[in-house]
Design a protein around this motif. Sequence first.
Motif, mmCIF file in Angstrom:
data_model
loop_
_atom_site.group_PDB
_atom_site.id
_atom_site.type_symbol
_atom_site.label_atom_id
_atom_site.label_comp_id
_atom_site.label_asym_id
_atom_site.label_seq_id
_atom_site.Cartn_x
_atom_site.Cartn_y
_atom_site.Cartn_z
ATOM 1 N N VAL A 131 43.251 35.558 39.391
ATOM 2 C CA VAL A 131 43.362 36.996 39.652
ATOM 3 C C VAL A 131 44.742 37.505 39.260
ATOM 4 C CG1 VAL A 131 43.464 38.727 41.505
ATOM 5 C CG2 VAL A 131 41.598 37.060 41.451
ATOM 6 N N ASP A 132 45.775 36.806 39.685
ATOM 7 C CA ASP A 132 47.147 37.252 39.381
ATOM 8 C C ASP A 132 47.398 37.302 37.876
ATOM 9 O OD1 ASP A 132 47.692 37.448 42.081
ATOM 10 O OD2 ASP A 132 48.702 35.510 42.206
ATOM 11 N N SER B 158 38.060 37.497 47.199
ATOM 12 C CA SER B 158 38.454 38.250 46.007
ATOM 13 C C SER B 158 39.187 39.525 46.379
ATOM 14 C CB SER B 158 37.223 38.574 45.151
ATOM 15 O OG SER B 158 36.592 37.399 44.687
ATOM 16 N N HIS C 142 42.658 38.532 47.407
ATOM 17 C CA HIS C 142 43.472 38.121 46.262
ATOM 18 C C HIS C 142 43.926 39.324 45.432
ATOM 19 C CE1 HIS C 142 41.166 34.035 46.419
ATOM 20 N NE2 HIS C 142 42.111 34.121 47.343
ATOM 21 N N ILE C 143 43.031 40.291 45.265
ATOM 22 C CA ILE C 143 43.352 41.482 44.462
ATOM 23 C C ILE C 143 44.324 42.389 45.202
ATOM 24 C CG2 ILE C 143 42.357 43.599 43.486
ATOM 25 C CD1 ILE C 143 39.800 41.885 42.945
ATOM 26 N N ASN D 60 39.287 34.668 32.569
ATOM 27 C CA ASN D 60 39.647 33.575 33.469
ATOM 28 C C ASN D 60 40.643 32.615 32.827
ATOM 29 O OD1 ASN D 60 37.769 33.662 36.032
ATOM 30 N ND2 ASN D 60 36.457 34.199 34.299
ATOM 31 N N LEU E 238 37.892 46.404 42.870
ATOM 32 C CA LEU E 238 37.004 45.250 42.975
ATOM 33 C C LEU E 238 35.564 45.728 42.909
ATOM 34 C CD1 LEU E 238 36.184 42.304 43.626
ATOM 35 C CD2 LEU E 238 36.435 42.886 46.066
ATOM 36 N N LEU F 17 35.022 37.046 37.626
ATOM 37 C CA LEU F 17 35.759 35.905 38.177
ATOM 38 C C LEU F 17 34.856 34.710 38.469
ATOM 39 C CD1 LEU F 17 37.883 37.990 40.697
ATOM 40 C CD2 LEU F 17 38.767 36.859 38.637
ATOM 41 N N GLN G 220 41.023 30.686 43.305
ATOM 42 C CA GLN G 220 40.807 31.889 42.491
ATOM 43 C C GLN G 220 42.059 32.747 42.370
ATOM 44 O OE1 GLN G 220 38.903 35.637 43.844
ATOM 45 N NE2 GLN G 220 37.082 34.837 42.818
ATOM 46 N N LYS G 221 42.952 32.663 43.341
ATOM 47 C CA LYS G 221 44.108 33.571 43.401
ATOM 48 C C LYS G 221 44.958 33.546 42.125
ATOM 49 C CE LYS G 221 47.109 36.260 45.724
ATOM 50 N NZ LYS G 221 48.347 36.238 44.930
ATOM 51 N N LEU H 90 38.113 43.896 38.416
ATOM 52 C CA LEU H 90 37.660 42.520 38.591
ATOM 53 C C LEU H 90 36.355 42.488 39.380
ATOM 54 C CD1 LEU H 90 41.093 40.814 39.237
ATOM 55 C CD2 LEU H 90 39.651 40.571 37.205
#
Length: 300
Positions: free
Chosen positions: A35-36, A70, A73-74, A212, A80, A16, A31-32, A46
């Motif tokens: 991630v999604d 992170s 978000h995950i 990404n 992770l 990421l 970043q969210k 990730l």
Amino acid sequence: MTENLRTALTGISGILVAPYNDAGEINPGRQKPIVDKAIAAGVHILVANGNTGEFYALTVEEAEAMVRASAEHIGGRVPLLAGVGRGVRDACQLARTSRAAGAAALMVHQPPDPFSSPRGLVDYVKAVADAAEGLPVVLYLRNDSIGIKAIRDLCELPSVVGVKWATPNPLKLAEAIAATEPDIVWVGGLAEVWAPAFYAVGARGFTSGLINIWPERSVAIHAALEAGDYRKANDLIAGMKAFEEIRAEELNGTNVTGVKAALAAIGHNCGATRPPSAWPLTSSQHAALQAFITSNEIRF
């Protein structure tokens, strides 16, 4: 838990980016959506604070903020993997923070210290593993000149479950695999382009910065490799190779630049990169990137 992690490592390890705002400060919230999108496409694991996340450009406090963000978000949807490194005390601090944040495992960057020794590297990884109180460890090897004995000694540390192999030497990788226990997971650490060569000698899975912007292509390449369809995998890789060629320019100094420039071009600005990374792309690099995005109809 460890078996689930090993299975995830044989998939795609998506590295990421660390987003910045217009003032150049970290902006983790950007970043969210990345991630999604990656998880929706089927990316298996990730990575926070990897090289595509500009790990060496961040302060320790910023790296801690990024691993916490992170993890949030995950939200437990995929494992992770948290990058740690630098001086041993910084690495241990990051290891403790990453464990507290909920990381499934640590990815230990190979120290760039000019006086790093093979046996000293074993002591380094052991100290980090001790600080993480048994959290699984994945080694990130970018220099195989440490030798097979040191690689074997590293893989014999109880916490080590895998190795991300990031040196363009498949024959040395094959030798390392043969010299270590079969439960170590060997991951191609040079992204999609090198994945077929690494698969051929026993690695499984690969790292990716492409996730990404275009995670669907990474997932398709992985599926082809897992099915043993090298022709299809190579055809799919050919369609994204222009992106990796841009990232490899200027002694790989455009590696993250290419990713962040592409994110901006498809409508999700994550800021510039920090020196000594190259920024911005040159006019010819930008034209090549725009042609790649347009021809593949990549959107965010």
